[in-house]
Design an enzyme around this catalytic site. Sequence first.
Site, PDB file in Angstrom:
ATOM      1  N   SER A   1     -52.704 -28.432  15.557  1.00  0.00           N
ATOM      2  CA  SER A   1     -52.224 -28.579  14.182  1.00  0.00           C
ATOM      3  C   SER A   1     -51.560 -29.920  13.904  1.00  0.00           C
ATOM      4  CB  SER A   1     -51.260 -27.452  13.851  1.00  0.00           C
ATOM      5  OG  SER A   1     -50.131 -27.524  14.685  1.00  0.00           O
TER       6      SER A   1
ATOM      7  N   HIS B   1     -55.923 -22.641  13.068  1.00  0.00           N
ATOM      8  CA  HIS B   1     -56.359 -23.766  12.236  1.00  0.00           C
ATOM      9  C   HIS B   1     -57.876 -23.954  12.314  1.00  0.00           C
ATOM     10  CE1 HIS B   1     -52.321 -25.000  11.150  1.00  0.00           C
ATOM     11  NE2 HIS B   1     -51.983 -24.628  12.374  1.00  0.00           N
TER      12      HIS B   1
ATOM     13  N   LYS C   1     -53.112 -18.240   6.962  1.00  0.00           N
ATOM     14  CA  LYS C   1     -53.499 -19.612   6.599  1.00  0.00           C
ATOM     15  C   LYS C   1     -54.757 -19.543   5.729  1.00  0.00           C
ATOM     16  CE  LYS C   1     -51.308 -21.420  10.810  1.00  0.00           C
ATOM     17  NZ  LYS C   1     -49.945 -21.628  10.319  1.00  0.00           N
TER      18      LYS C   1
HETATM   19  N1  PLP Z   1     -50.639 -20.516  16.295  1.00  0.00           N
HETATM   20  C1  PLP Z   1     -50.807 -21.685  15.666  1.00  0.00           C
HETATM   21  C2  PLP Z   1     -51.668 -22.747  16.272  1.00  0.00           C
HETATM   22  C3  PLP Z   1     -50.147 -21.922  14.438  1.00  0.00           C
HETATM   23  O1  PLP Z   1     -50.289 -23.092  13.801  1.00  0.00           O
HETATM   24  C4  PLP Z   1     -49.339 -20.894  13.889  1.00  0.00           C
HETATM   25  C5  PLP Z   1     -48.628 -21.092  12.607  1.00  0.00           C
HETATM   26  O2  PLP Z   1     -47.912 -22.034  12.421  1.00  0.00           O
HETATM   27  C6  PLP Z   1     -49.205 -19.694  14.590  1.00  0.00           C
HETATM   28  C7  PLP Z   1     -49.864 -19.529  15.777  1.00  0.00           C
HETATM   29  C8  PLP Z   1     -48.373 -18.581  14.052  1.00  0.00           C
HETATM   30  O3  PLP Z   1     -49.080 -17.930  13.045  1.00  0.00           O
HETATM   31  P1  PLP Z   1     -48.333 -16.922  12.074  1.00  0.00           P
HETATM   32  O4  PLP Z   1     -47.819 -17.725  10.941  1.00  0.00           O
HETATM   33  O5  PLP Z   1     -49.372 -15.926  11.692  1.00  0.00           O
HETATM   34  O6  PLP Z   1     -47.234 -16.298  12.867  1.00  0.00           O
END
Ligand code: PLP
Length: 392
Positions: A179, A207, A238
């Site tokens: 990200s 992502h 997302k």
């Molecule tokens: N994994 C990644 C790569 C993320 O970017 C995010 C969110 O920022 C998450 C996990 C966590 O997702 P959630 O918002 O559903 O808890």
Amino acid sequence: TQSGSTQGELEGIRGAGTWKSERVIASRQGPHLRLAGGGILNFCANNYLGLSSHPEVIRAGVWTLEQFGAGLSSVRFICGTQSIHKDLEEKISRFHQREDAILYASCFDANAGIFEALLTPEDAVLSDELNHASIIDGIRLCKANKYRYRHMDMQDLEAKLQDAQKHRLRLVATDGAFSMDGDIAPLKEICRLAEKYEALVFIDECHATGFLGPNGRGTDELLGVMDKVTIVNSTLGKALGGAAGGYTTGPKPLIDLLRQRSRPYLFSNSLPPAVVGCASKALDLLMESNAIAQSMAAKTQRFRSKMTAAGFTISGQDHPICPVMLGDARLAAVMADDMLSRGIYVIGFSYPVVPKGKARIRVQISAVHSDEDIDRCVEAFTEVGRKHGALP
Ligand code: PLP
């Protein structure tokens, strides 16, 4: 005293320039936002496909809210499983072409629950050093032997897989798309090494789900390894409507085991019906057609090529995360503020979120940006970049 040390810690965070504040939005999520001070163009949401405020997604959420209530007041296995939860799990498995799926309140929870449930002290987990915080936390909670390999460094991964041969089971864990950089894990190579050293592969597709690959299935589809990646964790928060929720999808016995052992699943409330309804509709829209994902890809291409032509360095690989690399932390912060004063909402990232000397403004493109929105953003960047010496 406690309050003195808390004050000290807060001042430390401010002093380090890493203080995070919340900007209050008075409208729905979308490319055009209303803040207290007026309208702005938004380039920092994970709303890649624009489904967070899609009329059909909203209608589905409202309908499900009315039919199934506000919430379950229960975890799944007591009295918190409705037909819509089972249907969404089935839809997620179908979307990813996997056997089964399990829902969580977030992908953070999915990542927090999986490693401890699957791995014992006899096993090993090998994790990319730049994996998301929730993967790092999930790994911390498990008792397996831990290896951290250098970011996307296949030589280092191979060396660590060799060392990990002494353990019963090996699991390689990586973000599909990272990200902060918009770069994509070399899954072909990872899967080849996993085969060679008899390891399982886990990817976090937060992502990627919904828009990477010819049908938006994710990084594994993009790189042609859908049948080689064992476990996929992803978010509904997302691209898939943006409300909340996460999941694990993979082989049925593994999902069965998570239902018995995974603590965030066993000990946390079931996903609210409205959220389930929104995500379910988002998946329907994506399975009907990939037009939305293609539109996002075209806009990403427009932004990346215009910014590059203007003289900026955009890192990452054709991903809607477009980090405008600036280097200096102060420059990134000042430019982001100046962009906001021109009506463009972007955020600067600096240490410790990204390495020292690699500060950037992370722009995120959405299918619902118009070409004019993209062009306005590029023009503002060009003006602001010239003003602050980031461009000649
Ligand atoms: N994994 C990644 C790569 C993320 O970017 C995010 C969110 O920022 C998450 C996990 C966590 O997702 P959630 O918002 O559903 O808890």
